[in-house]
Design a protein around this motif. Structure first.
Motif, PDB file in Angstrom:
ATOM      1  N   PHE A  70      -9.979  44.025  28.092  1.00 29.46           N
ATOM      2  CA  PHE A  70      -8.803  43.798  27.258  1.00 29.46           C
ATOM      3  C   PHE A  70      -8.947  44.531  25.931  1.00 29.46           C
ATOM      4  O   PHE A  70     -10.048  44.959  25.547  1.00 29.46           O
ATOM      5  N   CYS A  71      -7.826  44.658  25.235  1.00 28.24           N
ATOM      6  CA  CYS A  71      -7.864  45.253  23.903  1.00 28.24           C
ATOM      7  C   CYS A  71      -7.105  44.349  22.940  1.00 28.24           C
ATOM      8  O   CYS A  71      -6.256  43.539  23.344  1.00 28.24           O
ATOM      9  N   VAL A  72      -7.423  44.469  21.657  1.00 27.50           N
ATOM     10  CA  VAL A  72      -6.747  43.736  20.592  1.00 27.50           C
ATOM     11  C   VAL A  72      -6.101  44.765  19.673  1.00 27.50           C
ATOM     12  O   VAL A  72      -6.763  45.707  19.215  1.00 27.50           O
ATOM     13  N   LEU A  73      -4.807  44.590  19.426  1.00 26.22           N
ATOM     14  CA  LEU A  73      -4.053  45.502  18.573  1.00 26.22           C
ATOM     15  C   LEU A  73      -3.403  44.718  17.449  1.00 26.22           C
ATOM     16  O   LEU A  73      -2.922  43.599  17.658  1.00 26.22           O
ATOM     17  N   LEU A  74      -3.390  45.297  16.264  1.00 24.76           N
ATOM     18  CA  LEU A  74      -2.731  44.676  15.118  1.00 24.76           C
ATOM     19  C   LEU A  74      -1.783  45.699  14.496  1.00 24.76           C
ATOM     20  O   LEU A  74      -2.179  46.829  14.209  1.00 24.76           O
ATOM     21  N   TYR A 144       0.367  39.933  25.287  1.00 31.09           N
ATOM     22  CA  TYR A 144       0.842  38.751  24.582  1.00 31.09           C
ATOM     23  C   TYR A 144       0.813  39.080  23.096  1.00 31.09           C
ATOM     24  O   TYR A 144      -0.246  39.392  22.531  1.00 31.09           O
ATOM     25  N   GLY A 145       1.999  39.037  22.450  1.00 36.78           N
ATOM     26  CA  GLY A 145       2.095  39.364  21.033  1.00 36.78           C
ATOM     27  C   GLY A 145       2.635  38.209  20.229  1.00 36.78           C
ATOM     28  O   GLY A 145       3.488  37.444  20.697  1.00 36.78           O
ATOM     29  N   HIS A 146       2.156  38.083  18.992  1.00 39.38           N
ATOM     30  CA  HIS A 146       2.542  36.962  18.127  1.00 39.38           C
ATOM     31  C   HIS A 146       2.764  37.502  16.712  1.00 39.38           C
ATOM     32  O   HIS A 146       1.883  38.153  16.148  1.00 39.38           O
ATOM     33  N   PRO A 147       3.936  37.239  16.097  1.00 44.47           N
ATOM     34  CA  PRO A 147       4.151  37.710  14.720  1.00 44.47           C
ATOM     35  C   PRO A 147       3.294  36.931  13.730  1.00 44.47           C
ATOM     36  O   PRO A 147       3.032  35.737  13.915  1.00 44.47           O
ATOM     37  N   ILE A 148       2.875  37.618  12.684  1.00 44.95           N
ATOM     38  CA  ILE A 148       2.112  37.000  11.598  1.00 44.95           C
ATOM     39  C   ILE A 148       3.051  36.903  10.397  1.00 44.95           C
ATOM     40  O   ILE A 148       3.540  37.917   9.893  1.00 44.95           O
ATOM     41  N   VAL A 156       7.625  38.601   7.914  1.00 45.70           N
ATOM     42  CA  VAL A 156       6.672  39.058   8.921  1.00 45.70           C
ATOM     43  C   VAL A 156       5.744  40.085   8.288  1.00 45.70           C
ATOM     44  O   VAL A 156       6.179  41.127   7.804  1.00 45.70           O
ATOM     45  N   GLU A 157       4.438  39.773   8.288  1.00 44.37           N
ATOM     46  CA  GLU A 157       3.430  40.672   7.714  1.00 44.37           C
ATOM     47  C   GLU A 157       2.875  41.628   8.756  1.00 44.37           C
ATOM     48  O   GLU A 157       2.361  42.694   8.418  1.00 44.37           O
ATOM     49  N   GLY A 158       2.955  41.242  10.030  1.00 49.21           N
ATOM     50  CA  GLY A 158       2.418  42.084  11.091  1.00 49.21           C
ATOM     51  C   GLY A 158       2.542  41.370  12.428  1.00 49.21           C
ATOM     52  O   GLY A 158       3.172  40.305  12.535  1.00 49.21           O
ATOM     53  N   VAL A 159       1.929  41.968  13.450  1.00 45.52           N
ATOM     54  CA  VAL A 159       1.957  41.388  14.799  1.00 45.52           C
ATOM     55  C   VAL A 159       0.576  41.567  15.423  1.00 45.52           C
ATOM     56  O   VAL A 159      -0.010  42.660  15.364  1.00 45.52           O
ATOM     57  N   LEU A 160       0.055  40.497  16.022  1.00 46.41           N
ATOM     58  CA  LEU A 160      -1.226  40.543  16.728  1.00 46.41           C
ATOM     59  C   LEU A 160      -0.960  40.524  18.227  1.00 46.41           C
ATOM     60  O   LEU A 160      -0.126  39.748  18.713  1.00 46.41           O
ATOM     61  N   ASP A 161      -1.697  41.364  18.957  1.00 48.06           N
ATOM     62  CA  ASP A 161      -1.448  41.503  20.392  1.00 48.06           C
ATOM     63  C   ASP A 161      -2.765  41.612  21.147  1.00 48.06           C
ATOM     64  O   ASP A 161      -3.706  42.277  20.680  1.00 48.06           O
ATOM     65  N   ILE A 162      -2.836  40.938  22.299  1.00 45.61           N
ATOM     66  CA  ILE A 162      -3.916  41.155  23.261  1.00 45.61           C
ATOM     67  C   ILE A 162      -3.283  41.752  24.509  1.00 45.61           C
ATOM     68  O   ILE A 162      -2.300  41.216  25.034  1.00 45.61           O
ATOM     69  N   SER A 163      -3.833  42.862  24.981  1.00 44.73           N
ATOM     70  CA  SER A 163      -3.272  43.551  26.150  1.00 44.73           C
ATOM     71  C   SER A 163      -4.359  43.885  27.152  1.00 44.73           C
ATOM     72  O   SER A 163      -5.527  44.080  26.798  1.00 44.73           O
ATOM     73  N   GLY A 164      -3.943  43.941  28.402  1.00 48.89           N
ATOM     74  CA  GLY A 164      -4.816  44.395  29.481  1.00 48.89           C
ATOM     75  C   GLY A 164      -3.949  44.975  30.578  1.00 48.89           C
ATOM     76  O   GLY A 164      -2.714  44.957  30.488  1.00 48.89           O
ATOM     77  N   VAL A 165      -4.582  45.486  31.634  1.00 49.60           N
ATOM     78  CA  VAL A 165      -3.782  45.973  32.756  1.00 49.60           C
ATOM     79  C   VAL A 165      -3.123  44.774  33.424  1.00 49.60           C
ATOM     80  O   VAL A 165      -3.617  43.646  33.357  1.00 49.60           O
ATOM     81  N   SER A 166      -1.965  45.020  34.051  1.00 44.94           N
ATOM     82  CA  SER A 166      -1.136  43.912  34.534  1.00 44.94           C
ATOM     83  C   SER A 166      -1.865  42.989  35.509  1.00 44.94           C
ATOM     84  O   SER A 166      -1.612  41.789  35.554  1.00 44.94           O
TER      85      SER A 166
END
Length: 550
Positions: A70-74, A144-148, A156-166
């Motif tokens: 998985f990866c974490v994106l901000l 899965y993304g969630h606004p901060i 809204v200051e930003g968005v945190l996301d965890i992603s992986g292959v489907s």
């Protein structure tokens, strides 16, 4: 799988929040087969308040995900990536294949439905699995993304996301990301409290003894008393945000801002100690007389002839019509003068200028045939009953024949190009948008205003009007942000932070390079600097070979 139903036409039945996102994506003009390699990448602030608060939480979160696929994106408040973490090299390669690099923009208006842009637009957490992505290139992922949000301002200051292959989607990511967002929001508050307390105390001190127009700005915080917002109307206190980069570290800063509708505002500003990017602004409103448009003559004296000079698109024609006042106005433009039979045109002109109470506007005199210039000069020499207003190019670009006519006029008004009238941008933009969509009166964010301010505007008001016409077509709400501007008008974060002097120098360099077809030697000569100096300043001011301003 969320797409468990299919309509009678064979189309997937989407969850409501995904269907809404797909509709917004289409309105933004995004296509499912978009080229993700064309996603723009700009500089981002790795030391921002968001990153300072998020860093310890991200370290803990990625510690739990170590060794996974998985990866974490901000993303920041402009929906641009400011942080990336990958569990292994396979997921990194796949994420970068779709253009997700540091500084990449992942708003819905760029790539359609995704777990950064969609939470940003909807303001709530969103799970997006496989085919629920709008763009084909993103359908391989489950995210899965969630606004901060800033807990005090709600922004809204930003968005945190965890992603992986489907195939690796995990329902537990929802609570995991939600908890991380709560921790980040708490750290944002703790980090901001000291700075915001100083701003509030500065506002209290500035308004303690008497009712004066005061605003205090810093980060997302705006304190402004009612008399201040009344003074700035029809603009917005956010207009003051454009001045922040120009303020010295110590001492006062003074300037005058045109806020439209014949109103200027004098501003005195001073930084607030201990509050980064915080300042106290004192404003004073001034009504100005716009009946003659200003000029070299004394405005209390009546005038019979006036000339308005400026670059194409600087508002020469509009100013000429506005200065005509009451009575009949007849416009004779260069196109009609070039098409007409010279004796016939001269006869009609002679009849018009003898009509008292009429204003004759000669538009784009520098394009008139030489024989008609002589006719105009003779009329000015012998006196006319009508008022005459002439528009033409700047004096240094005019021919000797045009200069001779201009010299006979009683009053001269020289209009500055838009790049030298940047303080008027908010008022001009608001007026133009009101023409496109009457009564809408949207508000520009600081980032959008700063990006418009950073552009050199070679097309002046014509170019600005075209940009705002595009903006007016977008499905945005009452707020116009950076993402709503055309791609070529979204300057880099570094450029947006330039002060007035550096910005003016950057615009001059871009204009010189444009005028000389990119030839740096000739541009350097035109600017009066060496080619070495030009290269150095280009690097410093981020004027690149593929600069969108070029």
């Amino acid at each position: 799988m969320p797409l468990s139903q299919v309509s009678s036409g064979g189309e997937p039945v989407l969850r409501q929040e995904i269907a809404d996102s797909w509709r917004r994506s289409r309105l933004f003009g995004v296509t499912p087969h978009l080229d993700t390699s064309a996603i723009s990448v700009v500089d981002v602030d790795a030391r921002s308040r968001l990153m300072s608060a998020a860093r310890p939480v991200l370290d803990q979160l990625t510690g739990h995900l170590g060794g996974t696929r998985f990866c974490v994106l901000l993303a920041d408040r402009d929906c641009r990536l400011v942080y990336r973490w990958f569990g292994d090299h396979h997921i990194r390669r796949q994420i970068e294949d779709v253009g997700a690099f540091q500084g990449s923009g992942f708003g819905e208006g760029t790539v359609g439905t995704n777990a950064l842009g969609t939470p940003y637009e909807s303001g709530r957490a969103v799970r997006i699995h496989g085919d629920e992505h709008y763009a084909e290139a993103l359908k391989r992922f489950s995210c899965y993304g969630h606004p901060i949000r800033h807990p005090l301002t709600g922004r809204v200051e930003g968005v945190l996301d965890i992603s992986g292959v489907s195939s690796d989607g995990n329902p537990l990511f929802g609570p995991l990301v939600s908890r991380a967002v709560q921790d980040i929001e708490q750290l944002i508050v703790e980090g901001a409290r000291a700075s915001e307390r100083r701003l509030f105390l500065a506002f209290q001190e500035a308004t303690r003894h008497r009712s004066v127009p005061v605003a205090v700005l810093g980060g997302d915080v705006v304190f402004a008393n009612k008399i201040c917002t009344d003074q700035l109307s029809p603009a917005d206190p956010a207009i003051l945000r454009m001045l922040l980069p120009q303020l010295p570290e110590r001492g006062e800063f003074r300037t005058v801002i045109d806020v439209g509708e014949g109103v200027t505002v004098s501003v005195t500003a001073e930084r607030v100690p201990g509050a980064p990017s915080g300042a106290v602004f004192h404003v004073a409103r001034t009504e100005r007389d716009t009946r003659t448009g200003g000029g070299t003559g004394r405005k209390d004296e009546p005038w019979r002839s006036a000339v308005i000079t400026g670059e194409p698109g600087s508002g020469r024609s509009s100013r000429a019509r506005a200065s005509a006042g009451a009575g009949e106005v007849v416009v004779l433009d260069a196109a009609s003068a070039l098409r007409a039979d010279a004796p016939q045109w001269a006869g009609e002109f002679a009849r018009l200028v003898e009509r008292a109470g009429t204003t004759v506007v000669l538009d784009d005199l520098h394009c008139f045939p030489p024989q008609l210039l002589t006719t105009v000069a003779n009329a000015l020499d012998h006196g006319v009953s009508a008022r005459m207003v002439i528009t033409t190019c700047p004096a240094d670009q005019a021919s000797a024949e045009v200069t001779a006519v201009v010299a006979r006029c009683e009053q001269t008004v020289s209009l500055k190009p838009l790049r030298e009238r940047l303080d008027e941008l908010p008022a001009l933009a608001a007026t133009m948008l009101d023409v496109e969509q009457p009564g809408r009166r949207p508000r520009f964010t600081g980032a959008a205003l700063a990006a418009l301010r950073a552009h050199p505007w070679p097309g002046n008001l014509h170019e600005l009007r075209a940009v705002l016409r595009d903006v007016a077509r977008l499905p945005c709400t009452g707020v116009i942000d950076l993402k709503h501007l055309p791609p070529g008008y979204r300057s880099s974060g570094r450029t947006r932070r330039l002060g007035s002097r550096d910005l003016a120098e950057r615009n001059a360099i871009v204009q010189a390079l444009r005028s000389h077809g990119g030839n740096k030697l000739r541009a350097a000569r035109a600017l009066g600097v060496s080619r070495t100096t030009l290269y150095r300043r280009m690097r410093t001011l981020e004027v690149t070979e593929d600069c969108p301003d070029m």
